[in-house]
Design a protein around this motif. Sequence first.
Motif, mmCIF file in Angstrom:
data_model
loop_
_atom_site.group_PDB
_atom_site.id
_atom_site.type_symbol
_atom_site.label_atom_id
_atom_site.label_comp_id
_atom_site.label_asym_id
_atom_site.label_seq_id
_atom_site.Cartn_x
_atom_site.Cartn_y
_atom_site.Cartn_z
ATOM 1 N N PHE A 14 0.809 -1.212 0.000
ATOM 2 C CA PHE A 14 0.000 0.000 0.000
ATOM 3 C C PHE A 14 0.849 1.271 0.000
ATOM 4 C CE2 PHE A 14 -2.961 -2.987 2.398
ATOM 5 C CZ PHE A 14 -3.611 -3.373 1.234
ATOM 6 N N GLN A 15 1.984 1.240 0.677
ATOM 7 C CA GLN A 15 2.846 2.414 0.702
ATOM 8 C C GLN A 15 3.388 2.722 -0.698
ATOM 9 O OE1 GLN A 15 3.383 4.633 3.056
ATOM 10 N NE2 GLN A 15 4.724 5.784 1.670
ATOM 11 N N GLU A 16 3.834 1.685 -1.387
ATOM 12 C CA GLU A 16 4.356 1.870 -2.743
ATOM 13 C C GLU A 16 3.250 2.341 -3.680
ATOM 14 O OE1 GLU A 16 7.421 2.073 -5.449
ATOM 15 O OE2 GLU A 16 7.551 1.544 -3.324
ATOM 16 N N MET A 39 0.796 6.619 -6.964
ATOM 17 C CA MET A 39 -0.310 7.533 -7.250
ATOM 18 C C MET A 39 0.153 8.987 -7.195
ATOM 19 S SD MET A 39 -3.192 6.036 -8.041
ATOM 20 C CE MET A 39 -4.540 7.152 -7.560
ATOM 21 N N ALA A 40 1.043 9.287 -6.267
ATOM 22 C CA ALA A 40 1.574 10.649 -6.164
ATOM 23 C C ALA A 40 2.385 10.996 -7.411
ATOM 24 C CB ALA A 40 2.428 10.785 -4.908
ATOM 25 N N ARG A 41 3.202 10.037 -7.886
ATOM 26 C CA ARG A 41 3.993 10.280 -9.094
ATOM 27 C C ARG A 41 3.088 10.408 -10.317
ATOM 28 N NH1 ARG A 41 7.368 6.372 -6.599
ATOM 29 N NH2 ARG A 41 6.603 4.706 -7.969
ATOM 30 N N LYS A 59 -0.019 11.538 -10.308
ATOM 31 C CA LYS A 59 -0.657 12.850 -10.235
ATOM 32 C C LYS A 59 0.286 13.948 -10.718
ATOM 33 C CE LYS A 59 -2.939 16.068 -7.070
ATOM 34 N NZ LYS A 59 -3.364 16.320 -5.667
ATOM 35 N N GLN A 60 1.545 13.838 -10.339
ATOM 36 C CA GLN A 60 2.533 14.823 -10.775
ATOM 37 C C GLN A 60 2.691 14.792 -12.299
ATOM 38 O OE1 GLN A 60 6.447 14.130 -9.170
ATOM 39 N NE2 GLN A 60 7.179 16.172 -9.673
ATOM 40 N N ALA A 61 2.715 13.587 -12.870
ATOM 41 C CA ALA A 61 2.842 13.452 -14.330
ATOM 42 C C ALA A 61 1.619 14.036 -15.036
ATOM 43 C CB ALA A 61 3.021 11.989 -14.697
ATOM 44 N N CYS A 62 0.437 13.784 -14.483
ATOM 45 C CA CYS A 62 -0.790 14.313 -15.080
ATOM 46 C C CYS A 62 -0.820 15.843 -15.007
ATOM 47 C CB CYS A 62 -2.013 13.734 -14.382
ATOM 48 S SG CYS A 62 -2.268 11.965 -14.670
#
Length: 238
Positions: A215-217, A222-224, A226-229
């Motif tokens: 879950f941590q990974e 998901m954070a990466r 979102k940054q790409a989007c």
Amino acid sequence: MSGAAPVGEEAFAELAGLGVKVVVSVDGQRPEIELARKHGLRYIHIPIGYDGVHDDACKAAAALTKQIKDPMYVHCHHGKHRGPAMAAVIAQSAGWLDRKQAIELLKRAGTGSQYAGLWRDVDGFQPQPISAELPKLVEVAEISTLASHMVDTSLQYEVLLDSMKTNDWKVSDVRLLQEALRESHRVCNEEMRPWMHDSVRLVHAMESQVERKDFQELRESMARLKQACNQCHERYRN
């Protein structure tokens, strides 16, 4: 016969050696029509999603069985889910398999039980009425707009956001997002292409993270993502 997408010279040569004359792709990517022609193979493109075999695809299957008598190979990307489902629909359209045998085809192929729409449409298959207007079979299906693919991407991204809140992750949801991104990558402009490619690779890696329940990974992925989007949105949407 169904399986994964043929890749490279050797794969198409192998299909030709097996006596295949027609290759049917249900994947979203553009078929390798030039390489297929080189080995005497004809491509037919009937893209479907993981959510089921839609009515237009069923009509195309009916057209296929009426017009094509040569040995064919049906493929998706992975070779386990959409391809076997379409092969089962084609076989039922032609009268080669009954409902029970079509379901057995999915079981042998390893079609994921999480793809309920594929199982539903194979199990509930109904032959096209005689009066049905059947579509023209094409080598490369018409590509929908980037905007429509990005809507699909956004919807699937929201599904994963909900999963993150409860840690109720599903590989099928990750694959649906990957498919939407792959479709976007196929029709985007050159500047966007590397961003889309990186996002596809990122989401592909999330499949194993879900299987491991890391879950941590997943949250970091998901954070990466979102940054790409955001990088693309700042340039083209905002």
